[in-house]
Design an enzyme around this catalytic site. Structure first.
Site, mmCIF file in Angstrom:
data_model
loop_
_atom_site.group_PDB
_atom_site.id
_atom_site.type_symbol
_atom_site.label_atom_id
_atom_site.label_comp_id
_atom_site.label_asym_id
_atom_site.label_seq_id
_atom_site.Cartn_x
_atom_site.Cartn_y
_atom_site.Cartn_z
ATOM 1 C CG ASP A 10 -1.820 1.212 1.307
ATOM 2 O OD1 ASP A 10 -2.376 1.594 0.253
ATOM 3 O OD2 ASP A 10 -1.968 1.822 2.388
ATOM 4 C CB SER A 11 0.223 4.813 -0.482
ATOM 5 O OG SER A 11 -0.910 4.900 0.362
ATOM 6 C CB CYS A 73 -3.256 0.269 -2.509
ATOM 7 S SG CYS A 73 -3.261 1.991 -3.047
ATOM 8 C CD GLU A 151 -0.212 7.059 6.132
ATOM 9 O OE1 GLU A 151 0.878 7.113 6.717
ATOM 10 O OE2 GLU A 151 -0.628 6.026 5.551
ATOM 11 C CB CYS A 185 -9.350 4.590 0.441
ATOM 12 S SG CYS A 185 -7.749 5.028 1.136
ATOM 13 C CG HIS A 187 -5.058 5.073 4.420
ATOM 14 N ND1 HIS A 187 -4.480 4.603 3.271
ATOM 15 C CD2 HIS A 187 -4.050 5.582 5.180
ATOM 16 C CE1 HIS A 187 -3.170 4.825 3.321
ATOM 17 N NE2 HIS A 187 -2.881 5.417 4.470
HETATM 18 N N1 DGL Z 1 -4.708 3.197 0.938
HETATM 19 C C1 DGL Z 1 -4.725 3.644 -0.398
HETATM 20 C C2 DGL Z 1 -6.003 3.347 -1.110
HETATM 21 O O1 DGL Z 1 -6.561 2.325 -0.791
HETATM 22 C C3 DGL Z 1 -4.044 4.884 -0.777
HETATM 23 C C4 DGL Z 1 -4.378 6.159 -0.092
HETATM 24 C C5 DGL Z 1 -3.456 7.214 -0.616
HETATM 25 O O2 DGL Z 1 -2.245 6.986 -0.576
HETATM 26 O O3 DGL Z 1 -3.952 8.239 -1.091
HETATM 27 O O4 DGL Z 1 -6.444 4.022 -1.998
#
Ligand code: DGL
Length: 269
Positions: A10-11, A73, A151, A185, A187
């Site tokens: 993931d990011s 992600c 984050e 997402c 997150h």
């Molecule tokens: N967790 C990621 C997603 O599912 C990326 C969020 C990001 O880096 O903007 O889209």
């Protein structure tokens, strides 16, 4: 049987919702996790950049001889279709499994998607839901600030600022009477208790990381790729920026101290 690890990326911290689901549902599997913390967020970037970042992340994981690679992600799963198509290993993204779960869960056929701008603009969730259920109504909302909340560990249920931000983002979905919302997402499942309290108990939330893990479990079973039942799964984490922040917040998200297993590593670029 296959003792090789599963590669998850993931990011940043988002993909840990998938790691959590692996701990619970695939306890015999080893994990190599890569969080591209140097370049988070991905969701506000161009298609070209997201493709390039995803290629780097995949190249990094391919060094570990993974038996399966998971893009935990939503942004990569929605946008980086070329990078994903080149993966030699079995591949799981979050879009297909979460759309399937949403189509199964909805009663009124009105499905909301909360995701990054790149994911929403790609139309990937909407296309997949319509493919599965042509009469479904899909309502998407870009929620970039939620990535920053996670984050920065602003995930506690009594955080009224996080609650207010979520309430603003979710209002158009509630106004459209969606009964199911995909947390598209990865997150966002970390904010699920707050999102649920704002949305109300009548709305089903779909955890995209969890659904991807369920899809991976099915793939491993069907292809006889599971690890030995006697093996206790391990996890190693690599991040592309300093390890301290990641370890500290991961402790809250995973409920366990992983600091000894987190290593700094540049991406494969
Ligand atoms: N967790 C990621 C997603 O599912 C990326 C969020 C990001 O880096 O903007 O889209």
């Amino acid at each position: 049987m296959d003792t090789r690890p599963i590669g998850i990326f993931d990011s940043g911290l988002g993909g840990l919702c998938a790691v959590k689901a692996v701990f619970k549902n695939l306890p015999n599997e080893d994990i190599i996790y890569f969080g591209d913390t140097q370049r988070v967020p991905y969701g506000s970037r161009s298609e070209k950049t997201i493709e390039a970042f995803a290629s780097d992340d995949i190249k990094f994981l391919e060094q570990f001889d993974c038996k399966l690679i998971m893009a935990a992600c939503g942004t990569v799963s929605s946008v980086a279709v070329n990078a994903a198509a080149k993966i030699k290993e079995p591949f799981v993204g979050v879009v297909k499994p979460s759309c399937l779960a949403a189509v199964r869960a909805t009663k009124n056929g009105r499905i909301g998607v909360m995701a990054t701008s790149a994911s929403i603009n790609s139309g990937a969730y909407e296309r997949e839901i319509r493919r599965l259920s042509p009469r479904a109504e899909v309502f998407g909302v870009s929620c970039p600030v939620l990535v920053t909340l996670v984050e920065n560990n602003w995930i506690d249920e009594d955080n009224f600022i996080s609650k207010e931000i979520i309430a603003r983002y979710i209002k158009p979905l509630l106004d459209e009477d969606t009964d199911t919302i995909i947390l598209g997402c990865t997150h966002f499942p970390h904010l699920a208790p707050i999102i649920q309290s704002v949305a109300g108990a009548g709305v089903t939330l779909i955890d995209s990381g969890f659904e991807a893990v369920m899809q991976a479990k099915k793939m491993l079973e069907e292809n006889n790729l599971e690890n030995e039942k006697s093996h206790i799964g391990t996890a190693r984490y690599f991040v592309s920026d300093k390890t301290q922040n990641f370890s500290m917040i991961a402790k809250t998200l995973l409920g366990t101290d992983i600091s000894d297993s987190v290593t700094f590593s540049e991406t494969a670029r």
